[in-house]
Design a protein around this motif. Structure first.
Motif, PDB file in Angstrom:
ATOM      1  N   GLY A 111       0.827  -1.205   0.000  1.00 14.54           N
ATOM      2  CA  GLY A 111       0.000   0.000   0.000  1.00 14.54           C
ATOM      3  C   GLY A 111       0.853   1.243   0.000  1.00 14.54           C
ATOM      4  O   GLY A 111       2.085   1.188   0.111  1.00 14.54           O
ATOM      5  N   GLY A 112       0.196   2.391  -0.117  1.00  9.63           N
ATOM      6  CA  GLY A 112       0.910   3.652  -0.190  1.00  9.63           C
ATOM      7  C   GLY A 112       1.671   4.004   1.074  1.00  9.63           C
ATOM      8  O   GLY A 112       2.773   4.566   1.007  1.00  9.63           O
ATOM      9  N   THR A 113       1.106   3.668   2.232  1.00  9.48           N
ATOM     10  CA  THR A 113       1.768   4.013   3.494  1.00  9.48           C
ATOM     11  C   THR A 113       3.095   3.295   3.623  1.00  9.48           C
ATOM     12  O   THR A 113       4.126   3.902   3.944  1.00  9.48           O
ATOM     13  N   ASN A 114       3.101   2.000   3.348  1.00 10.00           N
ATOM     14  CA  ASN A 114       4.351   1.255   3.457  1.00 10.00           C
ATOM     15  C   ASN A 114       5.325   1.636   2.348  1.00 10.00           C
ATOM     16  O   ASN A 114       6.535   1.713   2.568  1.00 10.00           O
ATOM     17  N   ALA A 115       4.800   1.887   1.143  1.00  4.81           N
ATOM     18  CA  ALA A 115       5.675   2.333   0.056  1.00  4.81           C
ATOM     19  C   ALA A 115       6.348   3.649   0.420  1.00  4.81           C
ATOM     20  O   ALA A 115       7.544   3.844   0.154  1.00  4.81           O
TER      21      ALA A 115
END
Length: 202
Positions: free
Chosen positions: A40-44
């Protein structure tokens, strides 16, 4: 048959793991091996930087908009279920061994599509976004803000949709809410134990 094709299209588009693609193609990094391991965007953003995180969030939202926009050419119900399938595909992507993200950005893509294609009312997107930002500002937990936004959206849709022909959107909203809560079960445990990471930039 058209409904089945719309749902299949939504799932396939949702299964495109942009965090994995961008990480491997441009950074030679598999984001699943770092941070939370989620696609997801948060981990990316945590692994590859805020700019990449923002791009992944945008792409994860837009793939739902594309799925719903195409499926709405068939019917409103097809659009709703294509969007739901897209969110499910994001969480359980066929292209990444069924281990994906948590459907937050894709859910906001669904809300945006409700505004553009279904209700033509910006409140279906802006009010959940406002709820997310308020909770994020007060508590500094992305996970809590996401859960509250989905719950608010489901309640708002349930309270404002009165046409029996639109009941599918109520069902879809609650399915996605349950999905997002389920995908955040580890975060909920960490919030309760006081070990959940807080954002530092707000």
């Amino acid at each position: 048959m058209k409904m089945i094709l719309a749902i299949a299209l939504g799932y396939i588009l949702g299964s495109i793991p942009f965090a994995l693609v961008i990480g491997k193609v441009f950074y030679h990094t598999d984001v699943r091996k770092y941070g939370s391991g989620n696609l997801g965007g948060t981990n990316a953003g945590r692994v590859l930087g805020k700019k990449v995180g923002a791009i992944v969030i945008l792409l994860d939202a837009l793939k739902v908009v594309l799925a719903m926009g195409l499926a709405c050419q068939i019917s409103v119900s097809a659009g709703i279920w294509a969007g739901t399938a897209c969110c499910i595909g994001h969480c359980f992507p066929v292209f990444a061994h069924f281990k994906g993200g948590k459907a937050v950005a894709s859910s906001f893509g669904f809300f945006l599509s409700l505004w553009i294609f279904i209700f033509h009312d910006p409140r279906y997107f802006l009010l959940p976004l406002l709820m997310f930002l308020v909770v994020l500002y007060l508590f500094k937990f992305v996970s809590l803000g996401s859960i509250c936004a989905l719950l608010f959206s489901a309640l708002y849709i349930t309270g404002t949709v009165w046409n029996i022909a639109d009941l599918s959107v109520i069902a879809a909203a609650w399915i996605m809410t349950i999905l997002v809560i389920y995908r955040h079960k580890a975060n909920i445990g960490r919030i309760r134990s006081g070990t959940e990471n807080k954002i530092s930039w707000l």
